[in-house]
Scaffold this motif. Structure first.
Motif, mmCIF file in Angstrom:
data_model
loop_
_atom_site.group_PDB
_atom_site.id
_atom_site.type_symbol
_atom_site.label_atom_id
_atom_site.label_comp_id
_atom_site.label_asym_id
_atom_site.label_seq_id
_atom_site.Cartn_x
_atom_site.Cartn_y
_atom_site.Cartn_z
ATOM 1 N N ASN A 124 -39.925 9.730 -12.039
ATOM 2 C CA ASN A 124 -38.970 8.896 -11.331
ATOM 3 C C ASN A 124 -37.554 9.486 -11.402
ATOM 4 O OD1 ASN A 124 -37.119 6.055 -11.762
ATOM 5 N ND2 ASN A 124 -38.366 6.284 -9.933
ATOM 6 N N THR A 125 -37.184 9.997 -12.574
ATOM 7 C CA THR A 125 -35.870 10.616 -12.727
ATOM 8 C C THR A 125 -35.745 11.843 -11.818
ATOM 9 O OG1 THR A 125 -35.878 9.905 -15.021
ATOM 10 C CG2 THR A 125 -34.228 11.547 -14.404
ATOM 11 N N VAL A 126 -36.820 12.633 -11.765
ATOM 12 C CA VAL A 126 -36.803 13.818 -10.898
ATOM 13 C C VAL A 126 -36.644 13.379 -9.444
ATOM 14 C CG1 VAL A 126 -38.101 15.835 -10.121
ATOM 15 C CG2 VAL A 126 -38.217 15.134 -12.507
ATOM 16 N N ALA A 127 -37.380 12.348 -9.035
ATOM 17 C CA ALA A 127 -37.298 11.869 -7.653
ATOM 18 C C ALA A 127 -35.883 11.416 -7.328
ATOM 19 C CB ALA A 127 -38.296 10.729 -7.434
ATOM 20 N N ILE A 128 -35.271 10.663 -8.244
ATOM 21 C CA ILE A 128 -33.915 10.172 -7.994
ATOM 22 C C ILE A 128 -32.920 11.328 -7.918
ATOM 23 C CG2 ILE A 128 -32.015 8.878 -9.072
ATOM 24 C CD1 ILE A 128 -34.066 6.787 -9.857
ATOM 25 N N SER A 129 -33.173 12.365 -8.729
ATOM 26 C CA SER A 129 -32.237 13.484 -8.742
ATOM 27 C C SER A 129 -32.217 14.213 -7.396
ATOM 28 C CB SER A 129 -32.587 14.452 -9.868
ATOM 29 O OG SER A 129 -33.700 15.238 -9.502
ATOM 30 N N TYR B 101 -39.860 5.645 -6.192
ATOM 31 C CA TYR B 101 -40.773 5.700 -7.318
ATOM 32 C C TYR B 101 -41.115 7.139 -7.688
ATOM 33 C CZ TYR B 101 -40.936 0.775 -6.340
ATOM 34 O OH TYR B 101 -40.577 -0.519 -6.124
ATOM 35 N N LEU B 102 -42.016 7.744 -6.920
ATOM 36 C CA LEU B 102 -42.497 9.063 -7.322
ATOM 37 C C LEU B 102 -41.964 10.183 -6.439
ATOM 38 C CD1 LEU B 102 -46.201 8.039 -7.966
ATOM 39 C CD2 LEU B 102 -44.417 8.396 -9.672
ATOM 40 N N TRP B 103 -41.356 9.837 -5.319
ATOM 41 C CA TRP B 103 -40.941 10.859 -4.363
ATOM 42 C C TRP B 103 -39.587 10.468 -3.765
ATOM 43 C CZ3 TRP B 103 -43.242 15.266 -4.567
ATOM 44 C CH2 TRP B 103 -43.021 16.221 -3.565
ATOM 45 N N PRO B 104 -38.693 11.415 -3.540
ATOM 46 C CA PRO B 104 -37.395 11.037 -2.952
ATOM 47 C C PRO B 104 -37.555 10.526 -1.520
ATOM 48 C CG PRO B 104 -37.583 13.422 -3.214
ATOM 49 C CD PRO B 104 -38.747 12.823 -3.917
ATOM 50 N N ARG B 105 -36.668 9.596 -1.123
ATOM 51 C CA ARG B 105 -36.757 9.038 0.229
ATOM 52 C C ARG B 105 -35.843 9.804 1.181
ATOM 53 N NH1 ARG B 105 -36.272 3.123 -0.545
ATOM 54 N NH2 ARG B 105 -34.170 3.709 -1.117
ATOM 55 N N MET B 106 -34.607 10.024 0.738
ATOM 56 C CA MET B 106 -33.669 10.820 1.548
ATOM 57 C C MET B 106 -33.353 12.068 0.751
ATOM 58 S SD MET B 106 -30.946 8.139 3.151
ATOM 59 C CE MET B 106 -29.838 9.378 3.782
ATOM 60 N N PHE B 107 -34.065 13.131 1.055
ATOM 61 C CA PHE B 107 -33.948 14.341 0.253
ATOM 62 C C PHE B 107 -32.557 14.972 0.376
ATOM 63 C CE2 PHE B 107 -34.283 18.851 -0.549
ATOM 64 C CZ PHE B 107 -34.983 18.873 -1.733
ATOM 65 N N THR B 108 -32.007 15.386 -0.771
ATOM 66 C CA THR B 108 -30.725 16.087 -0.771
ATOM 67 C C THR B 108 -30.625 16.943 -2.031
ATOM 68 O OG1 THR B 108 -28.342 15.842 -0.821
ATOM 69 C CG2 THR B 108 -29.590 14.132 -1.897
ATOM 70 N N LEU B 109 -29.810 17.975 -1.951
ATOM 71 C CA LEU B 109 -29.543 18.783 -3.146
ATOM 72 C C LEU B 109 -28.131 18.515 -3.653
ATOM 73 C CD1 LEU B 109 -31.198 22.180 -2.177
ATOM 74 C CD2 LEU B 109 -31.977 20.553 -3.899
ATOM 75 N N GLN B 110 -27.493 17.509 -3.026
ATOM 76 C CA GLN B 110 -26.084 17.279 -3.330
ATOM 77 C C GLN B 110 -25.829 16.928 -4.792
ATOM 78 O OE1 GLN B 110 -24.321 14.350 -0.866
ATOM 79 N NE2 GLN B 110 -22.327 15.355 -0.888
ATOM 80 N N ASN B 111 -26.765 16.162 -5.397
ATOM 81 C CA ASN B 111 -26.583 15.798 -6.804
ATOM 82 C C ASN B 111 -26.498 17.049 -7.663
ATOM 83 O OD1 ASN B 111 -26.856 13.039 -6.172
ATOM 84 N ND2 ASN B 111 -29.073 13.320 -6.079
ATOM 85 N N TYR B 112 -27.371 18.002 -7.342
ATOM 86 C CA TYR B 112 -27.391 19.240 -8.124
ATOM 87 C C TYR B 112 -26.125 20.047 -7.886
ATOM 88 C CZ TYR B 112 -32.093 18.306 -9.652
ATOM 89 O OH TYR B 112 -33.181 17.747 -10.264
ATOM 90 N N SER B 113 -25.671 20.103 -6.644
ATOM 91 C CA SER B 113 -24.464 20.893 -6.408
ATOM 92 C C SER B 113 -23.261 20.232 -7.075
ATOM 93 C CB SER B 113 -24.233 21.119 -4.911
ATOM 94 O OG SER B 113 -24.223 19.897 -4.241
ATOM 95 N N THR C 262 -23.764 9.210 -6.715
ATOM 96 C CA THR C 262 -23.394 8.124 -7.613
ATOM 97 C C THR C 262 -23.580 8.629 -9.036
ATOM 98 O OG1 THR C 262 -25.664 7.355 -7.666
ATOM 99 C CG2 THR C 262 -24.229 6.392 -5.991
ATOM 100 N N PRO C 263 -22.974 7.955 -10.002
ATOM 101 C CA PRO C 263 -23.189 8.380 -11.393
ATOM 102 C C PRO C 263 -24.674 8.441 -11.735
ATOM 103 C CG PRO C 263 -21.438 6.770 -11.305
ATOM 104 C CD PRO C 263 -22.004 6.858 -9.918
ATOM 105 N N THR C 264 -25.448 7.487 -11.244
ATOM 106 C CA THR C 264 -26.874 7.476 -11.547
ATOM 107 C C THR C 264 -27.563 8.735 -11.033
ATOM 108 O OG1 THR C 264 -26.726 5.121 -11.135
ATOM 109 C CG2 THR C 264 -28.924 6.012 -11.472
ATOM 110 N N SER C 265 -27.259 9.083 -9.784
ATOM 111 C CA SER C 265 -27.963 10.238 -9.214
ATOM 112 C C SER C 265 -27.496 11.535 -9.866
ATOM 113 C CB SER C 265 -27.767 10.284 -7.704
ATOM 114 O OG SER C 265 -26.406 10.406 -7.382
ATOM 115 N N VAL C 266 -26.208 11.619 -10.185
ATOM 116 C CA VAL C 266 -25.710 12.821 -10.853
ATOM 117 C C VAL C 266 -26.323 12.949 -12.239
ATOM 118 C CG1 VAL C 266 -23.681 13.924 -11.832
ATOM 119 C CG2 VAL C 266 -23.564 12.902 -9.577
#
Lengths: 301, 314
Positions: free
Chosen positions: A40-45, A58-70, A263-267
């Protein structure tokens, strides 16, 4: 063993089948409970921060982005933390391992007159310690506070790791050392040339213990280097992120108004994944080493 | 065992001749003794501070002695009494839960006949141990969160709860949250030692039991459990001495203002008074109290084991 197993498979009673079903269900539940929060943490990330606040991921991201990582990788403090963490993990593992191994070797010398005294001297430290405050003051006196070396120098000789290595070395045949001694080799030479190469398995075990401890520690950074941002560690930075999430994470409106996509959560999710990635990728291959180490360490003292 | 017996027989006398002969070993040992003194024994000498009114500007030599005044203050502080209760209760909850789940997991895993499945479950079970408490408490916050937490969602879907609960707002849940966080992180790791104890049980015993028509539950009860009993006892002994040590990271990271009365432990109290408030003497006194109780607990556990005729540490 295999014989028993075969006999079992051939005539399985009702109770046996019921047990197998129940056991499978329980262990499946165990695996799900262990893995779900991590997946779940990976999916949110990998999910858009604002979108994640709506829930339902839950298990898979809904709106995929790499922005949290950048965003994470653009944070200077996290990069400093990563650099320091890698440095302390490597240095401490090498230093602690070699120093403690040398002590273990010296204490395996059967005719050494002080072997018992020094063993006792270190084993006592496993049960009594000065505690937080006196230790803090000693480090301060030694100039270890506000310094990188507080991560490396304390704990260089650990009684527990010494016992694990000593037990292993005691199992090596004495004849190896005796023949080298006849050739006139000194203790240090014998340790480096003959004993150390034979101890690779136990070294791997202890190195793993030290490295994991170093990689995951944060309290020393908070206690001794609070004022020194250049000596921050990865986990300590992650902790700061976490407390910012618990303090303001619920307040979605402010984040929405700021027009920020992360958001802080996603970061934090992205930082969590990056921080644990190295260890999570490595540990499955090191299993036999830590299992061996725990078994030796647990039986002995 | 035989080795040890041999050692005592040829007990070495410390003579000058021996010292000269072993000068290389002694030279190597000297730095280790100095290191041990500085990093382990000098802090122990710092216990003196608990009997002083320590002020950094005077140092250990000049600070005035006040006898047991700091200890009296400690025990007249109702907060400290609460802190002792919290530490003990959480320590015991952790001990009981982690023993129960590790042993149960080891036994159930041992019953898995498909090797690849066993290997997979085992590998997964070690994973949380390698995550730091920072990460694990982050995960615990997520899982129990009021808005999107999976626990609330599942419990509401099953109609166990009417509406989501803010788990971190009620003191009554806190100890159990800490306990089960520990279970989540360490069950797999804790089972390693039991699994290796189980593999050393003779297969003949199981075979004989099978001949007598014993089912798997009976075999677990009559063979596996008695087989790992010595291991359980030894680990229990080691961990009883650590009961008071199990109280820092998790409580510090999971605690909040609403549950303060149940989340504070001795270590957090020491940190708060010693480092943040600068009362080094009071912090040290609390630390000494913790060490003394730990030693007493080890001693009690050891004597109990002796009385019961079980294996013991010393």
């Amino acid at each position: 063993m295999s014989l028993t197993k075969k006999r079992h498979c051939m005539k399985r009673s009702k109770g046996d089948i019921a047990f197998t079903i129940a056991n499978t269900l329980i262990l499946t539940a165990f695996v799900v409970i262990t893995l779900y929060p991590i997946i779940n943490t990976v999916a949110i990330s990998f999910n858009d921060g604002l979108d994640a606040l709506r829930g339902g991921i839950y298990l898979w991201p809904r709106m995929f982005t790499l922005q949290n990582y950048s965003t994470v990788l653009a944070k200077d403090s996290l990069l400093t933390g990563a650099k320091i963490t890698v440095l302390r993990t490597v240095l401490a593992t090498v230093i602690h391992l070699s120093v403690t191994a040398l002590l273990a070797y010296v204490l395996t010398q059967k005719d050494y007159i002080f072997a018992k005294h020094i063993s006792f001297f270190y084993v006592v430290t496993m049960y009594v310690s000065g505690g937080l405050i006196p230790t803090f003051l000693v480090y301060k006196e030694l100039g270890l506070t506000n310094s990188f070396w507080v991560y490396v120098i304390p704990g260089a000789v650990s009684a527990f790791n010494m016992l694990v290595m000593r037990t292993y070395m005691n199992g090596l045949p004495d004849s190896l050392q005796e023949s080298a001694q006849l050739d006139g080799a000194g203790y240090l030479t014998i340790f480096v040339r003959i004993i150390a190469p034979l101890c690779k398995p136990v070294f791997a075990t202890v190195a793993l213990f030290i490295a994991v401890y170093q990689w995951n520690s944060w309290f020393d950074a908070m206690l001794y280097n609070r004022m020194k941002d250049e000596y921050t560690t990865l986990q300590y930075e992650l902790m700061k992120l976490l407390s910012s999430v618990t303090n303001q994470g619920a307040n979605a409106q402010t984040i929405k108004n700021s027009g920020n996509q992360v958001t802080p959560t996603s970061v934090r999710a992205a930082a969590t994944v990056l921080t644990s990635l190295p260890i999570v990728c490595l540990y499955p291959f090191l299993q036999r080493y830590f299992i061996a180490g725990l078994t030796i360490g647990g039986v002995k003292e | 065992m035989a080795k040890r017996a041999k050692k005592t027989r040829q007990k070495q006398k410390i003579t000058l001749k021996q010292i000269i002969k072993q000068k290389e070993l002694i030279l190597i040992s000297i730095p280790f003794v100095i290191y041990g003194i500085i990093f382990y024994y000098v802090p122990l000498a710092g216990w003196v501070m608990a009997f002083q009114n320590y002020k950094p500007k005077y140092g250990l030599w000049e600070s005035p002695f006040v006898g047991l005044q700091k200890f009296e203050r400690l025990f007249s502080d109702p907060n400290f009494i609460k802190v002792i209760r919290n530490t003990l209760c959480m320590g015991i909850i952790n001990l009981v839960l982690s023993f129960f789940f590790s042993i149960l997991f080891a036994i159930l895993l041992n019953e898995v006949r498909i090797r690849s499945a066993k290997k997979f479950v085992q590998t997964v079970s070690y994973l949380p141990h390698f995550l730091s408490w920072i990460i694990v408490t982050g995960i615990v916050h997520d899982v129990l969160s009021l808005e999107n937490g999976i626990i609330n969602q599942v419990l509401v879907a099953l109609h166990i709860l009417e509406k989501p609960i803010n788990w971190f707002a009620y003191p009554k849940y806190f100890w159990w949250i800490v306990g089960f966080s520990n279970v989540w992180k360490e069950t797999g790791w804790g089972s390693i030692i039991y699994l290796s104890a189980i593999t050393s049980i003779s297969p003949d015993l199981y075979e004989a039991a099978a001949m007598d028509g014993a089912g798997r539950l009976r075999k677990i009860w009559h063979i596996t459990l008695p087989g790992i009993k010595p291991t359980i006892f030894i680990l229990l002994l080691i961990n009883i001495g650590n009961v008071l040590n199990a109280g820092f990271e998790v409580q510090y990271l999971l605690g909040n203002g609403l549950v303060q009365s149940v989340s504070q432990t001795i270590d957090i109290y020491v940190l708060k008074w010693g480092i943040s408030q600068g009362d080094y003497s009071l912090g040290t006194a609390a630390g000494i109290f913790k060490s003394l109780v730990s030693i007493i607990l080890i001693w009690l556990a050891n004597s109990a084991a002796k009385a019961a005729g079980e294996e013991r540490m010393f």
